[in-house]
Write a protein that holds these residues in place. Structure first.
Motif, PDB file in Angstrom:
ATOM      1  N   GLU A 225     -29.612  34.712 -14.771  1.00 47.38           N
ATOM      2  CA  GLU A 225     -31.137  35.294 -15.048  1.00 47.38           C
ATOM      3  C   GLU A 225     -31.966  35.136 -13.742  1.00 47.38           C
ATOM      4  O   GLU A 225     -32.604  35.842 -13.555  1.00 47.38           O
ATOM      5  CB  GLU A 225     -31.644  34.393 -16.341  1.00 47.38           C
ATOM      6  CG  GLU A 225     -33.077  34.687 -16.498  1.00 47.38           C
ATOM      7  CD  GLU A 225     -33.615  34.189 -17.694  1.00 47.38           C
ATOM      8  OE1 GLU A 225     -35.049  34.068 -17.772  1.00 47.38           O
ATOM      9  OE2 GLU A 225     -33.001  33.780 -18.649  1.00 47.38           O
ATOM     10  N   LYS A 226     -31.719  34.051 -13.052  1.00 44.66           N
ATOM     11  CA  LYS A 226     -32.709  33.623 -12.043  1.00 44.66           C
ATOM     12  C   LYS A 226     -32.034  33.150 -10.716  1.00 44.66           C
ATOM     13  O   LYS A 226     -32.771  32.451 -10.157  1.00 44.66           O
ATOM     14  CB  LYS A 226     -33.745  32.678 -12.526  1.00 44.66           C
ATOM     15  CG  LYS A 226     -33.100  31.385 -13.019  1.00 44.66           C
ATOM     16  CD  LYS A 226     -34.189  30.505 -13.490  1.00 44.66           C
ATOM     17  CE  LYS A 226     -33.732  29.220 -14.232  1.00 44.66           C
ATOM     18  NZ  LYS A 226     -34.739  28.404 -14.825  1.00 44.66           N
TER      19      LYS A 226
ATOM     20  N   ILE B 112     -30.750  38.715 -22.636  1.00 46.25           N
ATOM     21  CA  ILE B 112     -32.169  38.825 -22.291  1.00 46.25           C
ATOM     22  C   ILE B 112     -32.865  37.643 -21.779  1.00 46.25           C
ATOM     23  O   ILE B 112     -32.098  36.697 -21.808  1.00 46.25           O
ATOM     24  CB  ILE B 112     -32.877  39.578 -23.522  1.00 46.25           C
ATOM     25  CG1 ILE B 112     -32.866  38.256 -24.589  1.00 46.25           C
ATOM     26  CG2 ILE B 112     -32.479  40.610 -24.052  1.00 46.25           C
ATOM     27  CD1 ILE B 112     -33.530  38.598 -25.963  1.00 46.25           C
ATOM     28  N   SER B 113     -33.786  37.839 -21.021  1.00 46.80           N
ATOM     29  CA  SER B 113     -34.394  36.829 -20.436  1.00 46.80           C
ATOM     30  C   SER B 113     -34.663  35.514 -21.372  1.00 46.80           C
ATOM     31  O   SER B 113     -35.473  35.921 -22.417  1.00 46.80           O
ATOM     32  CB  SER B 113     -35.574  37.174 -19.506  1.00 46.80           C
ATOM     33  OG  SER B 113     -35.049  38.030 -18.434  1.00 46.80           O
ATOM     34  N   LEU B 114     -34.426  34.448 -20.917  1.00 48.11           N
ATOM     35  CA  LEU B 114     -35.108  33.328 -21.723  1.00 48.11           C
ATOM     36  C   LEU B 114     -36.506  32.680 -21.245  1.00 48.11           C
ATOM     37  O   LEU B 114     -37.160  32.240 -21.918  1.00 48.11           O
ATOM     38  CB  LEU B 114     -34.084  32.050 -21.405  1.00 48.11           C
ATOM     39  CG  LEU B 114     -34.519  30.777 -22.149  1.00 48.11           C
ATOM     40  CD1 LEU B 114     -34.104  30.708 -23.539  1.00 48.11           C
ATOM     41  CD2 LEU B 114     -33.864  29.558 -21.468  1.00 48.11           C
TER      42      LEU B 114
ATOM     43  N   VAL C 110     -27.826  36.875 -26.323  1.00 48.56           N
ATOM     44  CA  VAL C 110     -27.922  35.701 -25.605  1.00 48.56           C
ATOM     45  C   VAL C 110     -29.058  35.642 -24.632  1.00 48.56           C
ATOM     46  O   VAL C 110     -29.528  36.726 -24.315  1.00 48.56           O
ATOM     47  CB  VAL C 110     -26.638  35.796 -24.320  1.00 48.56           C
ATOM     48  CG1 VAL C 110     -26.501  34.496 -23.602  1.00 48.56           C
ATOM     49  CG2 VAL C 110     -25.270  35.815 -25.179  1.00 48.56           C
ATOM     50  N   ALA C 111     -30.001  34.599 -24.918  1.00 47.98           N
ATOM     51  CA  ALA C 111     -31.158  34.393 -24.064  1.00 47.98           C
ATOM     52  C   ALA C 111     -30.702  33.345 -23.111  1.00 47.98           C
ATOM     53  O   ALA C 111     -30.490  32.245 -23.305  1.00 47.98           O
ATOM     54  CB  ALA C 111     -32.369  34.050 -24.864  1.00 47.98           C
ATOM     55  N   GLY C 112     -30.927  33.313 -21.564  1.00 48.55           N
ATOM     56  CA  GLY C 112     -30.602  32.570 -20.685  1.00 48.55           C
ATOM     57  C   GLY C 112     -29.245  32.448 -20.174  1.00 48.55           C
ATOM     58  O   GLY C 112     -28.444  33.396 -20.892  1.00 48.55           O
TER      59      GLY C 112
ATOM     60  N   ASP D 142     -27.221  43.229 -19.537  1.00 41.12           N
ATOM     61  CA  ASP D 142     -28.624  42.806 -19.266  1.00 41.12           C
ATOM     62  C   ASP D 142     -29.674  43.767 -19.821  1.00 41.12           C
ATOM     63  O   ASP D 142     -29.402  44.866 -19.151  1.00 41.12           O
ATOM     64  CB  ASP D 142     -28.692  42.040 -18.107  1.00 41.12           C
ATOM     65  CG  ASP D 142     -27.485  41.330 -17.463  1.00 41.12           C
ATOM     66  OD1 ASP D 142     -26.820  40.415 -18.403  1.00 41.12           O
ATOM     67  OD2 ASP D 142     -27.446  41.074 -16.371  1.00 41.12           O
ATOM     68  N   LEU D 143     -30.323  43.332 -20.441  1.00 41.99           N
ATOM     69  CA  LEU D 143     -31.333  44.115 -20.809  1.00 41.99           C
ATOM     70  C   LEU D 143     -32.663  43.666 -20.179  1.00 41.99           C
ATOM     71  O   LEU D 143     -33.143  42.520 -20.652  1.00 41.99           O
ATOM     72  CB  LEU D 143     -31.842  44.423 -22.358  1.00 41.99           C
ATOM     73  CG  LEU D 143     -30.422  45.463 -22.892  1.00 41.99           C
ATOM     74  CD1 LEU D 143     -30.821  45.630 -24.457  1.00 41.99           C
ATOM     75  CD2 LEU D 143     -30.190  46.497 -22.290  1.00 41.99           C
TER      76      LEU D 143
END
Length: 372
Positions: free
Chosen positions: A188-189, A255-257, A313-315, A226-227
């Motif tokens: 994610e980051k 997806i983004s957490l 999945v988030a994160g 990833d969306l």
């Protein structure tokens, strides 16, 4: 490594080989940190069909007696691998992102390959993304695209840890109609620090490109992507496009957490120089009700009704951590994963860290917000 190499050369019926090399501590030594085989002259490796390697050093060189006697340069490990094994028999290759020398040496060698996975480099700190953004790193990403596009038609392709999306069109033009499984994923980051931009976000496949999957990879039955989502919204348009993939049975969505544009003070963090800030959670949060409604509506919109499994999945869930000194001075936002499936009796079932559900009936695509 010496004993592993000896065992491998003696076991001529070996068809599956997996080797993961982990750094045990902070000792730095060319002997302790040897991450490659020392090949014997005229020794053959078995005809491996499935090969998995992590942190193997394809550039490793060690002068043999013949090298020293003939005053010649020792050859890198990847060249000795190529000559010691029949790579045309290899069907499944799963390795962390290889160096350029691997791509150049193995070009045109993998004529029987059916499944390929390129994943993040395993390093001292754990899984590490290729976060460079200069011309040299971009050329490396382009080399991955050329290498993959030059392979025989694949059934399974997985790419992660490249820092930026690889160009999809050349790979889909070559493999799209034979692909049954496709996975494209980035953490994610990871690259915010390298860019110097705190609000940096991973790049995701645009809606228009998602729409091309219907025609360029029509036989996909397994997909992991990833969306993109903005604060206050779900990726509705992207989900609508994915529902048009009629052969899809198994879908994983990341997806983004967190929302890096919104910061809050972290609890339990102490700093003398600056406040400890933590990104706020992306809203609405991924919870059990949302997961089940997403699954139900994807199934309802898919004409074939073949979708049977959904992972949301988030994160950076289940990311591998290394053995170094990495630690958090505060409690980070915890990643979550929910799994949904169709039961034998035809009912849908979802489960995750907050429990399980099989009774929600709200219309996800018409709902403005919902949380259990």
């Amino acid at each position: 490594m010496a004993q592993t190499y000896k065992d491998l050369t003696r076991c001529h019926n070996t068809h599956t080989f997996a080797l993961e090399i982990f750094q045990a501590g902070c000792v730095v030594s060319p002997y302790v940190d040897q991450r490659a085989f020392v090949f014997d002259a005229n020794t053959r490796l078995p005809d491996i069909k499935s090969l998995t390697l992590s942190r193997y050093d394809w550039n490793y060189t060690r002068a043999s007696w013949n090298d020293r006697f003939l005053a010649r340069q020792p050859r890198p490990s990847v060249e000795l691998w190529r000559e010691s094994m029949d790579w045309t028999k290899l069907e499944d290759l799963d390795i962390d992102l290889p160096p350029r020398i691997f791509l150049d040496t193995m070009k045109d060698q993998l004529t029987g390959l059916q499944s390929l996975a390129f994943r993040p480099q395993w390093d001292f700190w754990g899984d590490e993304t290729l976060c460079g953004f200069d011309s040299e790193v971009q050329e490396m990403r382009n080399a991955y695209v050329s290498f993959i596009a030059g392979l025989p038609s694949l059934r399974n392709l997985s790419i992660s840890g490249t820092g930026e999306l690889l160009e999809m069109e050349p790979m889909l033009l070559k493999h799209g109609h034979t692909l049954r499984s496709l996975a494209i994923h980035e953490f994610e980051k990871d690259c915010a620090y390298q860019t110097g931009n705190r609000t940096w976000r991973r790049l995701t496949i645009a809606v228009e490109e998602l729409g091309h999957l219907h025609s360029m990879a029509p036989n996909l039955d397994s997909l992991s992507l990833d969306l993109h989502r903005e604060h206050g919204n779900w990726p509705i348009e992207e989900l609508n496009v994915l529902s048009t993939l009629d052969n899809l049975i198994d879908l994983t969505i990341h997806i983004s957490l967190e929302d890096p544009t919104r910061m809050t003070h972290a609890n339990g963090c102490f700093s003398l120089s600056s406040p400890c800030l933590l990104p706020e959670m992306m809203e609405p949060r991924l919870e059990l009700g949302a997961a089940r409604l997403m699954f139900r509506n994807l199934r309802q919109q898919q004409r074939s009704k073949r979708l049977r499994h959904l992972r949301l999945v988030a994160g950076d869930y289940a990311r591998r951590e290394g053995g170094g000194l990495r630690f958090a001075a505060y409690e980070p936002n915890e990643p979550v994963m929910y799994r949904c499936r169709i039961e034998n009796n035809g009912t849908d079932f979802c489960m995750g860290p907050t429990g399980f559900s099989n009774s929600r009936t709200e219309d996800f695509f018409g709902a403005e917000s919902y949380n259990d």
